[in-house]
Design a protein around this motif. Sequence first.
Motif, PDB file in Angstrom:
ATOM      1  N   THR A  32       1.651  12.275  -1.477  1.00 33.16           N
ATOM      2  CA  THR A  32       2.793  12.641  -0.647  1.00 33.16           C
ATOM      3  C   THR A  32       3.269  11.415   0.125  1.00 33.16           C
ATOM      4  O   THR A  32       2.531  10.440   0.305  1.00 33.16           O
ATOM      5  N   VAL A  33       4.535  11.474   0.581  1.00 32.47           N
ATOM      6  CA  VAL A  33       5.097  10.358   1.341  1.00 32.47           C
ATOM      7  C   VAL A  33       4.287  10.131   2.613  1.00 32.47           C
ATOM      8  O   VAL A  33       3.976   9.002   2.987  1.00 32.47           O
ATOM      9  N   GLY A  34       3.890  11.241   3.281  1.00 30.63           N
ATOM     10  CA  GLY A  34       3.124  11.134   4.523  1.00 30.63           C
ATOM     11  C   GLY A  34       1.814  10.386   4.320  1.00 30.63           C
ATOM     12  O   GLY A  34       1.498   9.454   5.058  1.00 30.63           O
ATOM     13  N   VAL A  52       0.841  -1.210   0.000  1.00 30.59           N
ATOM     14  CA  VAL A  52       0.000   0.000   0.000  1.00 30.59           C
ATOM     15  C   VAL A  52       0.872   1.255   0.000  1.00 30.59           C
ATOM     16  O   VAL A  52       0.595   2.227  -0.729  1.00 30.59           O
ATOM     17  N   ILE A  53       1.949   1.252   0.794  1.00 28.95           N
ATOM     18  CA  ILE A  53       2.850   2.416   0.808  1.00 28.95           C
ATOM     19  C   ILE A  53       3.467   2.606  -0.578  1.00 28.95           C
ATOM     20  O   ILE A  53       3.488   3.714  -1.124  1.00 28.95           O
ATOM     21  N   VAL A  85       0.752   6.831   6.062  1.00 30.87           N
ATOM     22  CA  VAL A  85      -0.439   6.749   6.924  1.00 30.87           C
ATOM     23  C   VAL A  85      -1.417   5.712   6.364  1.00 30.87           C
ATOM     24  O   VAL A  85      -1.939   4.870   7.104  1.00 30.87           O
ATOM     25  N   ASN A  86      -1.648   5.745   5.038  1.00 32.59           N
ATOM     26  CA  ASN A  86      -2.554   4.764   4.428  1.00 32.59           C
ATOM     27  C   ASN A  86      -2.049   3.350   4.642  1.00 32.59           C
ATOM     28  O   ASN A  86      -2.819   2.440   4.966  1.00 32.59           O
ATOM     29  N   GLY A  87      -0.737   3.168   4.434  1.00 31.49           N
ATOM     30  CA  GLY A  87      -0.159   1.827   4.592  1.00 31.49           C
ATOM     31  C   GLY A  87      -0.339   1.308   5.997  1.00 31.49           C
ATOM     32  O   GLY A  87      -0.786   0.182   6.204  1.00 31.49           O
TER      33      GLY A  87
END
Lengths: 113, 324
Positions: free
Chosen positions: B114-116, B104-105, B120-122
């Motif tokens: 964005t990386v953030g 997911v990341i 967070v999703n991952g």
Amino acid sequence: MGTDETTASHLQELRRGTVVLGCLMRLRTPDYGYALLESLNGIGITVDANTLYPLLRRLEKQGLLTSEWNTDEARPRKFYSTSPAGDRLAAELTADWHRIDQALTRLTTGDER
Amino acid sequence: MTTLTDRYVHAATRTVHDRQRAELDRELRERIGDAVDARLAAGDGLTPADAEVAALTELGDPERLAARYVDRPLYLIGPRLYLDWLRLVKLLLAIAVPITTGVVIFAGLIGGGTVGDAVVNGLATGFSLAVNLAFWVTVVFAIIERTPARSTALTTWTPARLPELPKSRQVSRVDLILSIVFLVVAIGALVWQQFTVDRPGGEFTPILDPALWAFWLPYLIAVLVAEIVFTALLYRNRHWNWWFAAVNIVLNAAFAIPVVWLASTGQLFNPELFDRVGPDADGVRTVLTNLVIGAAVIIAIWDSVDGFVKAWRAQRDEVPAAGA
């Protein structure tokens, strides 16, 4: 407190099997739960109601006891009696009991081989 | 005197199967009635109501009593299935959660967020997967626990399933040699790229920008030398520990962060190199830059996590290892 609890739990464990044997022998003459509880405790086989009643049901399920409802009195009572299979088991348990007794006697008298 | 007894018998029998209900109802009434009578006969001046309360108190929680009468388990997963359940949950969590979180990341990063957001999703997906896995595995095992024919464990244990003893040395000589060879080759490559023979005339076209020799290339070589020293010290210590894991992170960051920065600001490669490539120079430059950034980040993270996992294993196995 620790020692007393340990002693109590070991005593309970030692007596657990003897309750089954006591029931099978005592119920060669049919009787109901509470009378059995009283008579077992009366002759020194300590057992409480919360153990005895479920045990009777389990022994019946295993075919070692048979039961019959007696409705002659105001309160219907379930009379249990030892089945032939229960008799055979009682004989076997008694024989084993004697073997254990002999073995322990040899240990106490220091006569072990 | 009937109401309390009626309520007790109702509470005890309502969860019992129809076939057994009438019988259990009758048995309980007999038992309660005899117990009340016995208390009254003892003659301690009890009223019938007091005797009933005392008798029911001794019987205890009606649902517990019913469970004992009909041999129903009073636990979710018992000793027969517990170990199979624990091993399966651990295995599923260890495999599925890291993979899903990573995927997911990764998908978030590729998708241009964005990386953030991607992280967070991952983590959120990984967490909800973990909760779901644990819950549904537990539900299935609780059902198996309650199905008939429950006499043996699901899997049979054999001595072949015993785990290996912890190694007396966690860092082997092969590890040491491989690491040092790799680091020496890396230093050699940083120097060698300066002298790449590119044309028949024998002229050199360095791959990396020669301007980097002013500071960054000596710096990166110094970091690699420091890693060789680190590897040797690690070998001498035989085991990872938290200090080694922490220094390992610092060294990884000291190498990867400058490389990523140089690459993303276009300072890493020699501009002349792309002049020779031809019309598609920009495309080649982009691919090369992304490749270097990706490799630097992945290797640094992988190696840092690996160090921590090994440090954790070392302190987990500390006691048996000391006895071996």
